[in-house]
Motif scaffolding. Sequence first.
Motif, PDB file in Angstrom:
ATOM      1  N   PHE A  26       0.797  -1.225   0.000  1.00 34.04           N
ATOM      2  CA  PHE A  26       0.000   0.000   0.000  1.00 34.04           C
ATOM      3  C   PHE A  26       0.832   1.280   0.000  1.00 34.04           C
ATOM      4  O   PHE A  26       0.310   2.340  -0.341  1.00 34.04           O
ATOM      5  CB  PHE A  26      -0.929   0.016   1.217  1.00 34.04           C
ATOM      6  N   ALA A  27       2.090   1.212   0.409  1.00 33.53           N
ATOM      7  CA  ALA A  27       2.870   2.445   0.554  1.00 33.53           C
ATOM      8  C   ALA A  27       3.929   2.615  -0.521  1.00 33.53           C
ATOM      9  O   ALA A  27       4.627   3.623  -0.525  1.00 33.53           O
ATOM     10  CB  ALA A  27       3.534   2.464   1.937  1.00 33.53           C
ATOM     11  N   SER A  28       4.054   1.665  -1.417  1.00 35.00           N
ATOM     12  CA  SER A  28       5.121   1.762  -2.413  1.00 35.00           C
ATOM     13  C   SER A  28       4.946   2.964  -3.324  1.00 35.00           C
ATOM     14  O   SER A  28       5.925   3.537  -3.815  1.00 35.00           O
ATOM     15  CB  SER A  28       5.188   0.474  -3.243  1.00 35.00           C
ATOM     16  N   ASP A  29       3.698   3.406  -3.563  1.00 35.27           N
ATOM     17  CA  ASP A  29       3.467   4.571  -4.416  1.00 35.27           C
ATOM     18  C   ASP A  29       4.058   5.823  -3.784  1.00 35.27           C
ATOM     19  O   ASP A  29       4.844   6.552  -4.404  1.00 35.27           O
ATOM     20  CB  ASP A  29       1.962   4.745  -4.656  1.00 35.27           C
ATOM     21  N   TYR A 111      -6.119   6.970  -9.507  1.00 34.47           N
ATOM     22  CA  TYR A 111      -5.518   5.633  -9.486  1.00 34.47           C
ATOM     23  C   TYR A 111      -5.007   5.254 -10.878  1.00 34.47           C
ATOM     24  O   TYR A 111      -3.917   4.669 -11.024  1.00 34.47           O
ATOM     25  CB  TYR A 111      -6.529   4.598  -9.006  1.00 34.47           C
ATOM     26  N   THR A 114      -1.900   7.149 -11.412  1.00 36.34           N
ATOM     27  CA  THR A 114      -0.792   6.588 -10.622  1.00 36.34           C
ATOM     28  C   THR A 114      -0.090   5.482 -11.394  1.00 36.34           C
ATOM     29  O   THR A 114       1.149   5.441 -11.460  1.00 36.34           O
ATOM     30  CB  THR A 114      -1.307   6.048  -9.288  1.00 36.34           C
ATOM     31  N   THR A 167      10.939  -3.782  -2.576  1.00 37.93           N
ATOM     32  CA  THR A 167      10.603  -2.524  -1.896  1.00 37.93           C
ATOM     33  C   THR A 167      11.587  -2.242  -0.778  1.00 37.93           C
ATOM     34  O   THR A 167      12.085  -1.107  -0.642  1.00 37.93           O
ATOM     35  CB  THR A 167       9.174  -2.580  -1.334  1.00 37.93           C
ATOM     36  N   GLY A 232      -0.879   8.219  -2.955  1.00 36.89           N
ATOM     37  CA  GLY A 232      -0.728   6.888  -2.369  1.00 36.89           C
ATOM     38  C   GLY A 232      -1.039   6.849  -0.894  1.00 36.89           C
ATOM     39  O   GLY A 232      -1.308   5.776  -0.346  1.00 36.89           O
ATOM     40  N   ALA A 235      -4.446   5.417  -0.177  1.00 40.27           N
ATOM     41  CA  ALA A 235      -4.683   4.010  -0.508  1.00 40.27           C
ATOM     42  C   ALA A 235      -4.800   3.156   0.745  1.00 40.27           C
ATOM     43  O   ALA A 235      -5.535   2.162   0.765  1.00 40.27           O
ATOM     44  CB  ALA A 235      -3.573   3.486  -1.406  1.00 40.27           C
ATOM     45  N   ILE A 236      -4.084   3.506   1.793  1.00 45.55           N
ATOM     46  CA  ILE A 236      -4.142   2.706   3.024  1.00 45.55           C
ATOM     47  C   ILE A 236      -5.528   2.796   3.650  1.00 45.55           C
ATOM     48  O   ILE A 236      -6.062   1.800   4.155  1.00 45.55           O
ATOM     49  CB  ILE A 236      -3.049   3.166   4.009  1.00 45.55           C
ATOM     50  N   THR A 337       0.084  -0.074  -5.743  1.00 37.75           N
ATOM     51  CA  THR A 337      -0.788   0.591  -4.780  1.00 37.75           C
ATOM     52  C   THR A 337      -2.151   0.852  -5.395  1.00 37.75           C
ATOM     53  O   THR A 337      -3.186   0.624  -4.769  1.00 37.75           O
ATOM     54  CB  THR A 337      -0.146   1.914  -4.318  1.00 37.75           C
ATOM     55  N   ASN A 340      -4.364  -2.149  -5.799  1.00 34.03           N
ATOM     56  CA  ASN A 340      -5.058  -2.580  -4.591  1.00 34.03           C
ATOM     57  C   ASN A 340      -6.183  -1.621  -4.211  1.00 34.03           C
ATOM     58  O   ASN A 340      -7.224  -2.043  -3.733  1.00 34.03           O
ATOM     59  CB  ASN A 340      -4.062  -2.696  -3.433  1.00 34.03           C
TER      60      ASN A 340
END
Length: 648
Positions: A26-29, A111, A114, A167, A232, A235-236, A337, A340
């Motif tokens: 979820f945090a890679s973006d 999204y 992204t 990552t 991003g 996204a979480i 991200t 998901n």
Amino acid sequence: MLVGRPFRNDRLPHTLLPKRLALPVFASDALSSVAYAPDEILLTLALAGVSAVAFSPWVGLAVMVVLLTVVASYRQNVHAYPSGGGDYEIANVNLGKSAGLTVASALLVDYVMTVAVSISSAAVYLTTAIPALHGQKAAFATIGVVILALVNLRGVREAGRLFSIPTYIFLVSILGMTAVGIFQAATGQLKQAPSAAFEIVPVQGFDEGLVGLGGAFLLLRAFSSGAAALTGVEAISNGVPSFRKPKSKNAAATLLMLGVIAATMMAGIMFLANAAKVHIVADPATEFLLNGQPLPADYIQNPAISQLAQTIFGAGSVLFFVVVAATGIILVFAANTAFNGFPILASILAQDGYLPRQLRTRGDRLAFSNGVLALAAGALVLILAFDADVTKLIQLYIVGVFISFTASQLGMVRHWGRELKLAKDRNVRRRMFKSRTINMIGFGMTALVLVIVLVTKFEQGAWIALLAMTALFLTMWSIKAHYDNVAKELAVDEDSSPRALPTRVHAVLLVSHVRKPVLRALAYARASRPSRLDAITVDINAEETARTVADWEKLDIPVPLTVLDSPYRETITPIMEYITTMRRDSPRDLIVVYIPEYVVGKWWEQLVHNQTTLRIKTRLHFEPGVMVASVPWQLKSSEEAKNLQDLR
């Protein structure tokens, strides 16, 4: 082979993510934004010359302040709304359905952006590492999107396992490079970047640097481009259902890790870029000078991280290639991200009736497969339309995410205001007041950034993103209206009694030739015991019609065969006129039309069979009081196809 065997429903708890996998998923973006956000800040400031580039650390600092504020605000969001609706649910509940749909439209568009921006930026790093691939960005970006879609079709947990190691390698490589670079700068060992010797030619209108209203506008434009680092974060809050229990606590902890790591990397890159005098421009051939001469037209400009890795570790060193490769890979995975967030949000919107219902259900691997495919298709359109040009794509970027940021923070302020009126416990009220204060600060800051983004990016392409959001908003609103109208139309009322029966059932058998499929259809029609049974054939060719009538009489079939005249050699029109006449003569009768139909096993056989049948069925489906009964006849090829499927 590509997606894997289907999962049972009871496997769903096993697909939930621990924090160590949730961070890369979820945090890679947001983490990967350090690969292109600094470049966009430097590129924008370079429009006013070298002196303007010196302001880049301060612009980066402003971006980091907003990032940490938004992270703190979203930690309140995940505790208050852990269902996974995220910004859409917050706006929908607290600001109304129109606001919720506006946020949903903005998020869905963002999204898609992204994926397009991240994959395109990864393609740039690939061509940096392998110059021979220069000019093939769009092709490699397309391949990247397809690979990501296939990985996500295998399921969220499988994607997390695949993405976690690269990552963490990226985090270690960037933080390690930053630490080494800061040490070199502190000890006077930091060298100049490869582009430090280039003189930047200011564009017309910025010859005097950052002065006046134009200079202030350019600073704001650089800030708005750097604000891509915040994408991003939301996204979480949309992916809370994918976390292990306690879901809200784990999501908030992941948000905190994201904020601290992203801010640290952003600060390090901006400091080192300024210290090493990294220069990046939009068009190196016209905006760079070396010893008073323009650069060659085939000069390839490397991104900021690539230049820093070359400066700190040396060109061609192992660590240089590790940093560049890790950055390129994380940019590909950053798009994950969106893979998901988009399907989950689309599923919630489909449940609420705003998107087609095919998007609300999970696929074979318990992922929202249709949402994954829809996102991949949208991203491919953008990549091909803009030829994977990051600078062009990023102008369309972040508009949607800041619309959702602003709306969700305003919604949270209203949420805490409503909850404070109901809370009696002093400690509870104190926590709520603290949360509301954080969200109020977040609302003020994101609203200000949204205004800056709209003003500075509108003409550069943000209007395209706004147009797409408007079109998506109207589309979802119309889908909702359609579903509501259909529900009202199909609701059971007093005239829909299950005891009501048609006065009579009039069966009609369509006959082309007297063959086995027709005889089977005739048998089924007679077995249903209709009040009346007719057989009809259309006279297209006199000889064939005469042969059909003779074969019918030869078998002594106890059902009359009616021949319909067709002077214009049409098949469908005479049949429809016959059915219409029956409906007019007996409007309360139910008409059942039996149609023999071939079941084929090869795709090309469908092209040479059943075409007239399909057209007749399509026309009959629009006739009230008429039912169509397809009577299948399996050809030998269908049996072979069935046996092959059983073996699989």
